[in-house]
Enzyme design. Structure first.
Site, PDB file in Angstrom:
ATOM      1  N   GLY A  46       0.844  -1.192   0.000  1.00 26.56           N
ATOM      2  CA  GLY A  46       0.000   0.000   0.000  1.00 26.56           C
ATOM      3  C   GLY A  46       0.879   1.241   0.000  1.00 26.56           C
ATOM      4  O   GLY A  46       2.084   1.164   0.265  1.00 26.56           O
ATOM      5  N   GLN A  51       2.826   9.931   1.866  1.00 22.83           N
ATOM      6  CA  GLN A  51       4.185   9.372   1.938  1.00 22.83           C
ATOM      7  C   GLN A  51       5.069   9.853   0.788  1.00 22.83           C
ATOM      8  O   GLN A  51       6.286   9.725   0.862  1.00 22.83           O
ATOM      9  CB  GLN A  51       4.119   7.837   1.944  1.00 22.83           C
ATOM     10  CG  GLN A  51       3.464   7.273   3.201  1.00 22.83           C
ATOM     11  CD  GLN A  51       3.347   5.765   3.137  1.00 22.83           C
ATOM     12  OE1 GLN A  51       2.396   5.250   2.577  1.00 22.83           O
ATOM     13  NE2 GLN A  51       4.315   5.054   3.686  1.00 22.83           N
ATOM     14  N   CYS A  92       6.082  -0.398   7.421  1.00 27.56           N
ATOM     15  CA  CYS A  92       5.736   0.891   6.823  1.00 27.56           C
ATOM     16  C   CYS A  92       6.893   1.317   5.920  1.00 27.56           C
ATOM     17  O   CYS A  92       8.054   1.296   6.341  1.00 27.56           O
ATOM     18  CB  CYS A  92       5.514   1.935   7.911  1.00 27.56           C
ATOM     19  SG  CYS A  92       5.063   3.549   7.250  1.00 27.56           S
ATOM     20  N   LEU A  93       6.567   1.710   4.706  1.00 31.95           N
ATOM     21  CA  LEU A  93       7.613   2.122   3.764  1.00 31.95           C
ATOM     22  C   LEU A  93       8.300   3.408   4.222  1.00 31.95           C
ATOM     23  O   LEU A  93       9.400   3.712   3.776  1.00 31.95           O
ATOM     24  CB  LEU A  93       7.015   2.295   2.366  1.00 31.95           C
ATOM     25  CG  LEU A  93       6.434   1.015   1.745  1.00 31.95           C
ATOM     26  CD1 LEU A  93       5.827   1.306   0.379  1.00 31.95           C
ATOM     27  CD2 LEU A  93       7.496  -0.073   1.627  1.00 31.95           C
ATOM     28  N   HIS A 134      -4.136   1.396   8.114  1.00 33.52           N
ATOM     29  CA  HIS A 134      -2.762   1.914   8.150  1.00 33.52           C
ATOM     30  C   HIS A 134      -2.629   3.110   7.199  1.00 33.52           C
ATOM     31  O   HIS A 134      -2.051   4.149   7.555  1.00 33.52           O
ATOM     32  CB  HIS A 134      -1.802   0.784   7.757  1.00 33.52           C
ATOM     33  CG  HIS A 134      -0.363   1.168   7.683  1.00 33.52           C
ATOM     34  ND1 HIS A 134       0.586   0.722   8.585  1.00 33.52           N
ATOM     35  CD2 HIS A 134       0.329   1.952   6.798  1.00 33.52           C
ATOM     36  CE1 HIS A 134       1.766   1.220   8.255  1.00 33.52           C
ATOM     37  NE2 HIS A 134       1.647   1.975   7.171  1.00 33.52           N
ATOM     38  N   GLU A 135      -3.186   2.970   5.990  1.00 31.42           N
ATOM     39  CA  GLU A 135      -3.068   4.058   4.995  1.00 31.42           C
ATOM     40  C   GLU A 135      -3.909   5.270   5.392  1.00 31.42           C
ATOM     41  O   GLU A 135      -3.501   6.415   5.178  1.00 31.42           O
ATOM     42  CB  GLU A 135      -3.476   3.558   3.602  1.00 31.42           C
ATOM     43  CG  GLU A 135      -2.711   2.346   3.083  1.00 31.42           C
ATOM     44  CD  GLU A 135      -1.206   2.501   3.114  1.00 31.42           C
ATOM     45  OE1 GLU A 135      -0.714   3.641   3.131  1.00 31.42           O
ATOM     46  OE2 GLU A 135      -0.506   1.470   3.151  1.00 31.42           O
ATOM     47  N   HIS A 138      -2.001   7.409   7.629  1.00 29.81           N
ATOM     48  CA  HIS A 138      -1.060   8.302   6.927  1.00 29.81           C
ATOM     49  C   HIS A 138      -1.764   9.584   6.482  1.00 29.81           C
ATOM     50  O   HIS A 138      -1.222  10.683   6.616  1.00 29.81           O
ATOM     51  CB  HIS A 138      -0.460   7.614   5.702  1.00 29.81           C
ATOM     52  CG  HIS A 138       0.695   6.709   6.017  1.00 29.81           C
ATOM     53  ND1 HIS A 138       1.829   7.149   6.665  1.00 29.81           N
ATOM     54  CD2 HIS A 138       0.906   5.391   5.756  1.00 29.81           C
ATOM     55  CE1 HIS A 138       2.673   6.141   6.794  1.00 29.81           C
ATOM     56  NE2 HIS A 138       2.143   5.063   6.255  1.00 29.81           N
TER      57      HIS A 138
HETATM   58  O1  K1U Z   1       1.817   2.455   3.927  1.00 29.66           O
HETATM   59  C1  K1U Z   1       2.885   1.840   3.901  1.00 29.66           C
HETATM   60  O2  K1U Z   1       3.862   2.249   4.489  1.00 29.66           O
HETATM   61  C2  K1U Z   1       2.930   0.554   3.134  1.00 29.66           C
HETATM   62  C3  K1U Z   1       2.900  -0.658   4.053  1.00 29.66           C
HETATM   63  C4  K1U Z   1       1.476  -1.148   4.163  1.00 29.66           C
HETATM   64  C5  K1U Z   1       1.208  -2.117   5.264  1.00 29.66           C
HETATM   65  C6  K1U Z   1       1.926  -3.288   5.412  1.00 29.66           C
HETATM   66  C7  K1U Z   1       1.628  -4.182   6.426  1.00 29.66           C
HETATM   67  C8  K1U Z   1       0.604  -3.909   7.282  1.00 29.66           C
HETATM   68  C9  K1U Z   1      -0.097  -2.749   7.152  1.00 29.66           C
HETATM   69  C10 K1U Z   1       0.190  -1.854   6.128  1.00 29.66           C
HETATM   70  C11 K1U Z   1       3.774  -1.708   3.427  1.00 29.66           C
HETATM   71  O3  K1U Z   1       3.511  -2.228   2.410  1.00 29.66           O
HETATM   72  S1  K1U Z   1       5.211  -2.068   4.278  1.00 29.66           S
HETATM   73  C12 K1U Z   1       5.856  -3.504   3.457  1.00 29.66           C
HETATM   74  C13 K1U Z   1       5.282  -4.707   4.084  1.00 29.66           C
HETATM   75  O4  K1U Z   1       5.126  -4.735   5.281  1.00 29.66           O
HETATM   76  C14 K1U Z   1       4.882  -5.875   3.303  1.00 29.66           C
HETATM   77  C15 K1U Z   1       5.334  -6.051   2.038  1.00 29.66           C
HETATM   78  C16 K1U Z   1       4.928  -7.155   1.326  1.00 29.66           C
HETATM   79  C17 K1U Z   1       4.070  -8.078   1.882  1.00 29.66           C
HETATM   80  C18 K1U Z   1       3.617  -7.900   3.167  1.00 29.66           C
HETATM   81  C19 K1U Z   1       4.035  -6.797   3.880  1.00 29.66           C
HETATM   82 ZN    ZN Z   2       3.016   3.238   6.258  1.00 37.22          ZN
END
Ligand code: K1U
Ligand code: ZN
Length: 202
Positions: A46, A51, A92-93, A134-135, A138
């Site tokens: 996401g 971000q 979180c990215l 989560h989004e 943000h």
């Molecule tokens: O919003 C963001 O920072 C993106 C975030 C979204 C998210 C991940 C996990 C739980 C809630 C929200 C990410 O994508 S972080 C990367 C990550 O955790 C992930 C990547 C690939 C598969 C599963 C998780």
């Molecule tokens: Zn995030």
């Protein structure tokens, strides 16, 4: 299409409250395409416009295995449908390499518009419920570490001439020495946030 730089915690721009999208213009369509490309490149599931330093109510997401089913949520409204909460190990990215459990409502209703202006109205559970909450955070200037980093500051003159921070998260206490009491602590806030990031990574 272009890759967009992702803001990293504790960048204060991540605390900006996003404004509604008035119209899906050509510029917004380009931003959507760029955000999807950026999300895939960063291996995220996401990404919120906040971000990438665009403070509008826009989220992209792809929960598919093959990364070929991107979804777009414009002006989303998310309402919890149950009191029950479920924990999920979130990432979180904007906070690289930090993963921790956050408890959120198990089932939510999502109302939004998609990239074509079509209404979305869904009741969702599982990873979609976790990710959209989560989004949404943000877009409201909230970062997932806010849920597990509680902090306290203390300058204990009675016992010591040293200033120190007591940092507490849900697992541990940390004591960080700042310097002698009476010295300039004008950069305290910066140090405080920076220290929190470092400790979150610990
Ligand atoms: O919003 C963001 O920072 C993106 C975030 C979204 C998210 C991940 C996990 C739980 C809630 C929200 C990410 O994508 S972080 C990367 C990550 O955790 C992930 C990547 C690939 C598969 C599963 C998780
Ligand atoms: Zn995030």
């Amino acid at each position: 299409m272009a890759l967009l730089p992702i803001l990293n915690y504790p960048d204060p721009r991540l605390r900006t409250i996003a404004k509604p999208v008035k119209e899906v213009t050509a510029e917004i369509k380009t931003l959507i395409a760029d955000m999807i490309e950026t999300m895939y490149d960063a291996q995220g599931i996401g990404l919120a416009a906040s971000q990438v330093d665009r403070h509008i109510q826009l989220i992209v997401m792809d929960l598919s295995e093959d990364k070929n089913s991107p979804r777009v949520f414009i002006n989303p409204k998310v309402t919890p449908l149950v009191e029950e909460k479920q924990p999920y190990e979130e990432g979180c990215l904007s906070v690289p390499e930090v993963y921790d459990s956050v408890e959120r409502p198990k089932k939510v209703r999502i109302e939004a518009l998609d990239e074509h202006g079509k209404k979305i109205d869904e009741e969702v559970e599982g990873l979609l419920a976790v990710c959209i909450q989560h989004e949404m955070d943000h877009l409201n200037g909230v970062i997932f570490v806010d849920y597990f980093l509680n902090t306290a500051f203390s300058c204990v003159n009675e016992y010591s001439e040293w200033m120190f921070l007591i940092l507490e998260n849900k697992k541990n206490f940390y004591v960080v020495f700042l310097g002698k009491c009476g010295t300039n602590i004008g950069k305290l806030e910066l140090l405080f946030v920076g220290t929190l990031t470092a400790l979150a990574l610990f």
